[in-house]
Design a protein around this motif. Structure first.
Motif, short mmCIF file in Angstrom:
data_model
loop_
_atom_site.label_atom_id
_atom_site.label_comp_id
_atom_site.label_asym_id
_atom_site.label_seq_id
_atom_site.Cartn_x
_atom_site.Cartn_y
_atom_site.Cartn_z
N HIS A 1 0.81 -1.23 0.00
CA HIS A 1 0.00 0.00 0.00
C HIS A 1 0.84 1.28 0.00
O HIS A 1 0.69 2.15 0.86
CB HIS A 1 -0.95 0.01 1.19
N GLY A 2 1.73 1.40 -0.97
CA GLY A 2 2.44 2.65 -1.15
C GLY A 2 3.51 2.95 -0.13
O GLY A 2 4.02 4.08 -0.09
N CYS A 3 3.90 1.99 0.70
CA CYS A 3 4.91 2.21 1.74
C CYS A 3 6.28 1.80 1.22
O CYS A 3 6.81 0.73 1.56
CB CYS A 3 4.54 1.44 3.00
N MET A 4 6.87 2.67 0.41
CA MET A 4 8.11 2.34 -0.27
C MET A 4 9.26 2.10 0.70
O MET A 4 10.06 1.17 0.54
CB MET A 4 8.47 3.47 -1.24
N SER A 5 9.40 2.93 1.72
CA SER A 5 10.52 2.78 2.65
C SER A 5 10.45 1.45 3.39
O SER A 5 11.47 0.80 3.63
CB SER A 5 10.56 3.94 3.63
N LEU A 6 9.24 1.02 3.75
CA LEU A 6 9.09 -0.27 4.41
C LEU A 6 9.43 -1.42 3.47
O LEU A 6 10.02 -2.42 3.89
CB LEU A 6 7.67 -0.43 4.95
N LEU A 7 9.06 -1.30 2.21
CA LEU A 7 9.38 -2.35 1.24
C LEU A 7 10.89 -2.48 1.07
O LEU A 7 11.43 -3.59 1.06
CB LEU A 7 8.70 -2.06 -0.10
N ARG A 8 11.56 -1.36 0.95
CA ARG A 8 13.03 -1.41 0.81
C ARG A 8 13.66 -2.04 2.06
O ARG A 8 14.60 -2.84 1.96
CB ARG A 8 13.59 0.00 0.59
N LYS A 9 13.17 -1.64 3.22
CA LYS A 9 13.71 -2.20 4.45
C LYS A 9 13.45 -3.70 4.52
O LYS A 9 14.33 -4.47 4.92
CB LYS A 9 13.09 -1.50 5.66
N MET A 10 12.26 -4.13 4.12
CA MET A 10 11.94 -5.56 4.12
C MET A 10 12.86 -6.33 3.19
O MET A 10 13.33 -7.43 3.54
CB MET A 10 10.48 -5.79 3.74
N GLU A 11 13.15 -5.78 2.04
CA GLU A 11 14.05 -6.48 1.12
C GLU A 11 15.45 -6.62 1.71
O GLU A 11 16.11 -7.65 1.51
CB GLU A 11 14.10 -5.75 -0.22
N ARG A 12 15.90 -5.62 2.44
CA ARG A 12 17.21 -5.73 3.11
C ARG A 12 17.18 -6.81 4.18
O ARG A 12 18.14 -7.59 4.33
CB ARG A 12 17.62 -4.38 3.70
N ILE A 13 16.08 -6.87 4.93
CA ILE A 13 15.94 -7.90 5.96
C ILE A 13 15.94 -9.29 5.34
O ILE A 13 16.58 -10.22 5.82
CB ILE A 13 14.64 -7.65 6.77
N ILE A 14 15.22 -9.44 4.22
CA ILE A 14 15.15 -10.72 3.54
C ILE A 14 16.53 -11.13 3.02
O ILE A 14 16.96 -12.29 3.16
CB ILE A 14 14.13 -10.66 2.39
N ALA B 1 0.29 -2.11 6.78
CA ALA B 1 1.51 -1.31 6.80
C ALA B 1 1.24 0.20 6.75
O ALA B 1 1.89 0.98 7.45
CB ALA B 1 2.41 -1.72 5.64
N TYR B 2 0.30 0.63 5.92
CA TYR B 2 0.06 2.07 5.74
C TYR B 2 -0.46 2.72 7.02
O TYR B 2 -0.23 3.91 7.26
CB TYR B 2 -0.93 2.32 4.61
N ALA B 3 -1.16 1.96 7.87
CA ALA B 3 -1.74 2.49 9.10
C ALA B 3 -0.88 2.20 10.32
O ALA B 3 -0.83 3.00 11.27
CB ALA B 3 -3.14 1.92 9.31
N THR B 4 -0.19 1.05 10.33
CA THR B 4 0.54 0.61 11.52
C THR B 4 2.04 0.88 11.44
O THR B 4 2.73 0.84 12.46
CB THR B 4 0.34 -0.90 11.74
#
Length: 254
Positions: free
Chosen positions: A38-51, A231-234
């Motif tokens: 849902h448009g949360c680009m920074s969280l997606l990038r962080k998740m990819e680093r974690i993965i 993600a967008y709310a929490t």
């Protein structure tokens, strides 16, 4: 709602217009499944680093499966689509399934209307991510603005995203599975929009992994796993790792 879905999705008996369903008879060493972005680009990038860090040292095939709803509500929908069209992290294969918000966005792009259902579900946020801060009253004017601001590659991505991916033991969808219907015959309307209910049963010997229905924490129940933590709310984007032994590990980016 049912009348709306009939306008947005192909008829159940018209398989030629339905989304692709992906079936694999072998599994990779690791599968990482990410919930609604849902448009949360920074969280997606962080998740990819974690993965990437979590998978370090694994020499077998590794997949990242995203369960849809890349757009709306968060601030960077356009950037998310750009990112998903780029190369996946090194050493990974990436699959991007369709969510109901992708289908809603396509509906608006085809027939923009200031009263469109999509706008109230985060569509305004998506338009702003493309630099569109005002909605033209005339459909023809808005269509021209959309064509000049929304890349055709983004539209192709929304149109071609599969509605289901299945491997031995697991099925990945955005919304849910219709009980009693073979996987090959599941309707996109259900795969993108269904929510869990007490009478929902998963196919035998298969775990359905889905998003679409926000929960406080990754929800693991018999036959079903929900990885959408809103993600967008929490500010919490969740993921699970599945290995060849069916061990499941939760990962989170916040």
């Amino acid at each position: 709602m049912k009348q709306l879905l009939r306008r947005l999705l192909p008829a159940r008996n018209d398989r030629s217009q339905g989304r692709q369903k992906l079936f694999f008879d072998r599994r990779p060493e690791l599968i990482y499944v990410i919930g609604d972005v849902h448009g949360c680009m920074s969280l997606l990038r962080k998740m990819e680093r974690i993965i990437a860090a979590d998978a370090e040292g694994c020499e077998g095939d590794k997949w990242i499966v995203l369960l849809g709803d890349y757009v709306d509500r968060g601030p960077e929908s356009a950037a998310v689509l750009d990112h998903l069209l780029s190369r996946p992290p090194a050493g990974f294969r990436r699959f991007c399934l369709a969510g109901n918000h992708e289908q809603l966005m396509l509906s608006y792009l085809a027939a923009p209307d200031p009263n469109h259902f999509w706008l109230g579900l985060g569509g305004h946020d998506t338009l702003r991510s493309y630099g569109l801060y005002e909605i033209a009253e005339r459909s023809s004017s808005m269509k021209a603005l959309l064509e000049s601001h929304v890349p055709s590659e983004h539209v192709d991505f929304l149109q071609t995203a599969p509605s289901l991916l299945a491997v031995p033991g697991f099925v990945f969808v955005h919304g849910g599975i219709r009980s009693g219907v073979p996987l090959e015959e599941q309707a996109d309307e259900d795969l993108l929009w269904l929510r869990p209910s007490p009478d929902t049963t998963s196919p035998a010997n298969v775990i359905v992994v889905h998003g679409h229905t926000p929960v406080d924490d990754v929800e693991i129940s018999p036959g079903r796993i929900n990885v959408d933590t809103g993600a967008y709310a929490t500010g919490l984007l969740s993921c699970i790792r599945i290995d060849r032994n069916n061990d499941i590990v939760k990962l989170a980016a916040s």
